[in-house]
Design an enzyme around this catalytic site. Structure first.
Site, PDB file in Angstrom:
ATOM      1  CB  SER A 149      -0.924   0.024   1.213  1.00 53.32           C
ATOM      2  OG  SER A 149      -1.851  -1.039   1.163  1.00 53.32           O
ATOM      3  CB  SER A 181       0.529  -4.987   9.323  1.00 53.65           C
ATOM      4  OG  SER A 181      -0.714  -4.525   8.845  1.00 53.65           O
ATOM      5  CD  GLU A 264      -4.024 -11.807   2.809  1.00 47.35           C
ATOM      6  OE1 GLU A 264      -3.706 -11.153   3.797  1.00 47.35           O
ATOM      7  OE2 GLU A 264      -4.233 -11.301   1.697  1.00 47.35           O
ATOM      8  CD  GLU A 388     -15.795  -1.134  -0.748  1.00 51.18           C
ATOM      9  OE1 GLU A 388     -16.626  -0.452  -0.151  1.00 51.18           O
ATOM     10  OE2 GLU A 388     -14.718  -1.498  -0.233  1.00 51.18           O
TER      11      GLU A 388
END
Length: 404
Positions: A149, A181, A264, A388
């Protein structure tokens, strides 16, 4: 479906329970002041990546001893081949291992390195990358984070702007990552960078492995709404990364990233955490103290709790299903679990009315657990992929709907 253990699975479950009872360090206790971890596979009071560097010797030694005990059996990386430090377990055995650790409320070790990056290197990495990185992950010696990100490039990941320019045997990297994270605790990170700005946005991206101690890499913790620092922003200022640290071909990093994200899966962690939180709420509301603090209109609350319990059982079935199903099954589980996280937090807060506004744990009902859970849950529907995005994955890969 019938998820009852086979005789072999029941035997393995007993083995895990015995191992946790005998090998988990007695001095490694949960931190009563810690916030709930935002990572689904972590348990309250522990964050292994943080604890391994704690200034408290008992906490630090406990975290390292626990990692060493798991590594002895290959249980940090349970499905990996034994030659790289794994245990060669089946998907069902790994599920049982994670379930029993969560139920015992002991921390998992090396999450993103073990379950996301490691399988990617096993599939797409060079022999040198496998030899350098996999055994260290399997022994709990290095921790990894995901550098995807960026500011203005979250849901639309392919619009990332961090640049890497080839200079001999290195890439020179400039740019910024955000919402990383556990970035402040990481030894290494895997990063998407743009290496061909003229290419279509999905085709000019490269996947690099970056040592966080590399000159030119700066990590700054981000304080969240709870006052905790689970995230960081990472800056690259002419950081030189060896070309040998590239996974896959140059400009083909998007496909490497999609391979990584394909590993994941929303596992058992969230299910057990929600189940334990719900059981704790019910037991508290049955007690004298709970009856004194609960709202008087309990009939509607009983119905909500029954719905949450049903949803937790649905999430368990989804998690079990996703262990043997690829593609969009993980998105179904992750989407359902994220929204359940928020519904459960609201139900718990509703149980206490205005008392649910108390933030300080002392003298608050249930130690303000659901007040904190409510703030934890804010991130649930965009952490690890927004709702989304998950719905798009389900629609296109699961239902076969067109992308536009």
């Amino acid at each position: 479906m019938n998820w009852e253990d086979t005789p072999e699975e029941a035997e393995f479950r007993d083995e895990v329970r015995s191992f946790v009872t005998t090998r988990f360090p007695a001095s490694y206790r949960p931190d009563p002041e810690a916030e709930h971890s935002l990572e689904p596979e972590d348990v309250w009071g522990y964050s292994w990546a943080v604890d391994r560097r704690s200034p408290d010797p008992a906490r630090r030694d406990g975290a390292l001893a626990w990692a060493a005990a798991l590594a002895e059996r290959g249980w940090i990386t349970p499905q990996w081949p034994r030659e790289y430090g794994g245990a060669g377990l089946s998907a069902e055995q790994e599920f049982i291992l994670q379930e029993e650790m969560m139920r015992a409320r002991v921390p998992t070790v090396n999450g993103i390195g073990a379950f996301l990056l490691g399988p990617t290197i096993l599939e797409l990495g060079t022999d040198e990358q496998k030899a350098e990185h996999l055994p260290r992950i399997a022994r709990g010696e290095t921790t990894w984070v995901q550098g995807f990100s960026e500011p203005g490039s979250g849901s639309d990941l392919a619009s990332l702007r961090t640049r890497a320019v080839r200079d001999g045997d290195h890439y020179v990297v400039n740019g910024q990552k955000v919402w990383t994270s556990l970035g402040a605790q990481a030894d290494w990170m895997f990063v998407l960078v743009r290496t061909d700005p003229a290419a279509p946005k999905h085709k000019g991206i490269t996947f690099l492995l970056v040592d966080t101690e590399t000159p030119g890499v700066t990590v700054r913790p981000i304080t969240d709404i709870r006052g905790d620092t689970p995230f960081a922003e990472v800056f690259f200022d002419d950081a030189r990364v060896p070309v040998a640290n590239r996974v896959g071909a140059e400009n083909r990093g998007w496909y490497v990233a999609m391979t990584a994200l394909g590993f994941e899966r929303a596992g058992i962690g969230a299910t057990v955490k929600f189940e334990q939180a719900l059981s704790t709420l019910v037991e508290y509301l049955k007690s004298d103290e709970g009856r004194a603090h609960a709202r008087p209109d309990t009939e509607g609350l009983r119905l909500e709790i029954a719905r949450r319990y049903t949803e937790v059982r649905v999430l368990y079935n989804l998690a079990r299903h996703s262990t043997s199903s690829g593609d969009y099954a993980g998105s179904v589980s992750q989407l359902f679990g994220a929204e359940l996280h928020q519904r459960l937090a609201r139900t718990g807060a509703k149980a206490f009315g205005q008392l649910a506004e108390l933030w300080q744990r002392e003298d608050a009902p249930l130690g303000a657990a659901f007040t904190h859970l409510r703030l934890d849950s804010v991130a649930a529907t965009f952490l690890g992929g927004t709702t989304e995005i998950q719905r798009n994955v389900i629609a296109t890969r699961g239902l076969g709907l067109p992308k536009s």
